[in-house]
Write a protein that holds these residues in place. Sequence first.
Motif, PDB file in Angstrom:
ATOM      1  N   TYR A 100      -8.787   1.753  14.723  1.00 50.94           N
ATOM      2  CA  TYR A 100     -10.086   2.288  14.404  1.00 50.94           C
ATOM      3  C   TYR A 100     -11.442   1.869  14.918  1.00 50.94           C
ATOM      4  O   TYR A 100     -12.416   2.843  14.836  1.00 50.94           O
ATOM      5  N   PRO A 142      -7.239   6.680  11.675  1.00 51.78           N
ATOM      6  CA  PRO A 142      -8.712   7.098  12.209  1.00 51.78           C
ATOM      7  C   PRO A 142      -8.543   8.768  12.307  1.00 51.78           C
ATOM      8  O   PRO A 142      -7.405   9.202  12.468  1.00 51.78           O
ATOM      9  N   ASN A 143      -9.843   9.206  12.145  1.00 53.95           N
ATOM     10  CA  ASN A 143      -9.709  10.815  12.299  1.00 53.95           C
ATOM     11  C   ASN A 143      -9.010  11.245  13.624  1.00 53.95           C
ATOM     12  O   ASN A 143      -9.366  10.291  14.730  1.00 53.95           O
ATOM     13  N   ILE A 183      -2.375   6.037   6.392  1.00 53.24           N
ATOM     14  CA  ILE A 183      -3.862   6.014   6.735  1.00 53.24           C
ATOM     15  C   ILE A 183      -3.808   6.210   8.246  1.00 53.24           C
ATOM     16  O   ILE A 183      -2.900   6.030   9.001  1.00 53.24           O
ATOM     17  N   GLU A 187      -6.276  13.156   0.265  1.00 54.26           N
ATOM     18  CA  GLU A 187      -7.332  12.358   0.001  1.00 54.26           C
ATOM     19  C   GLU A 187      -8.157  12.807  -1.338  1.00 54.26           C
ATOM     20  O   GLU A 187      -9.167  13.301  -1.543  1.00 54.26           O
ATOM     21  N   GLU A 232      -5.515   8.873   2.599  1.00 54.38           N
ATOM     22  CA  GLU A 232      -6.523   8.477   2.202  1.00 54.38           C
ATOM     23  C   GLU A 232      -7.590   7.589   2.950  1.00 54.38           C
ATOM     24  O   GLU A 232      -6.939   6.856   3.939  1.00 54.38           O
ATOM     25  N   HIS A 233      -9.007   7.907   3.046  1.00 55.24           N
ATOM     26  CA  HIS A 233      -9.545   7.035   4.011  1.00 55.24           C
ATOM     27  C   HIS A 233     -10.400   5.816   3.000  1.00 55.24           C
ATOM     28  O   HIS A 233     -10.771   4.866   3.674  1.00 55.24           O
TER      29      HIS A 233
END
Length: 265
Positions: free
Chosen positions: A258, A47-48, A45, A187, A218-219
């Motif tokens: 995040y 952040p973008n 995982i 995802e 996965e978000h």
Amino acid sequence: MSETIEGGPRAPVLTAKHVVRRFGGLVAVNDVSFEVRKGEILGLIGPNGAGKTTMFDLLAGSILPTSGEILLNGVNVSGEAAHRRIGRGLGRTFQIPRPLPNLTLIENVMLAAQGQSGERLLANFLTPWRVAAEEKVAETKAGELLELVALARLAHEPARVLSGGQRKLLELARVMMADPAIILLDEPAAGVNATLLEVIIDRIRDINARGITFLLIEHNIDMVTRLCDRVLVMAGGQLLCEGTADEVARDPRVIEAYLGGAAAA
């Protein structure tokens, strides 16, 4: 964290060692090392812009590392293309599946069968009985995999009729057709409604129970919490921390990544 034992039940299936990937002056992945242990479901995982997708592309062989090593079952595959890694037991799904829309579901799954004699032109003329027998075996196996992912009733429908979530289930069946030891899931929850998401989670658990290892980006943190034994967190192209889902959720560095915009583009 339990120790891995070489060749044992928790031995690494996939290992990244000091992996770096540069795109011109941008360092998208910066000295990342980790291992995916046999039989586990490992989450990735961040952040973008954290470098997760680039890391997946490096593991799958879609792009090659600038430096560092990627090992698959102990074999250095750093310079191998994606199709070679598939042959070594590494499968990958994509965030946006693209099945062949006019082929039926069972035909789409059969296309992923490995080592078919019919792929060689002469075999179709010299040993047509062998080609036909292999196709029959592949069709039976494809039907069983569609049953596994709850799509058997649509086996002879064209793939264009599927919803986004159903396409992800179809892609999971296609990956399984190649008998992978490890599957990289990109995802799987993205764009999927709550009902189908439960089906996907159940099928991942079922497949994992067969001894297949998973690494997933996965978000959807709820999905990660429910599925993953361990979780890795990337930010700014680097591995920030690892632990259980609860441990990483409480880590101040993760909260900052995040909420504080620490990730690089």
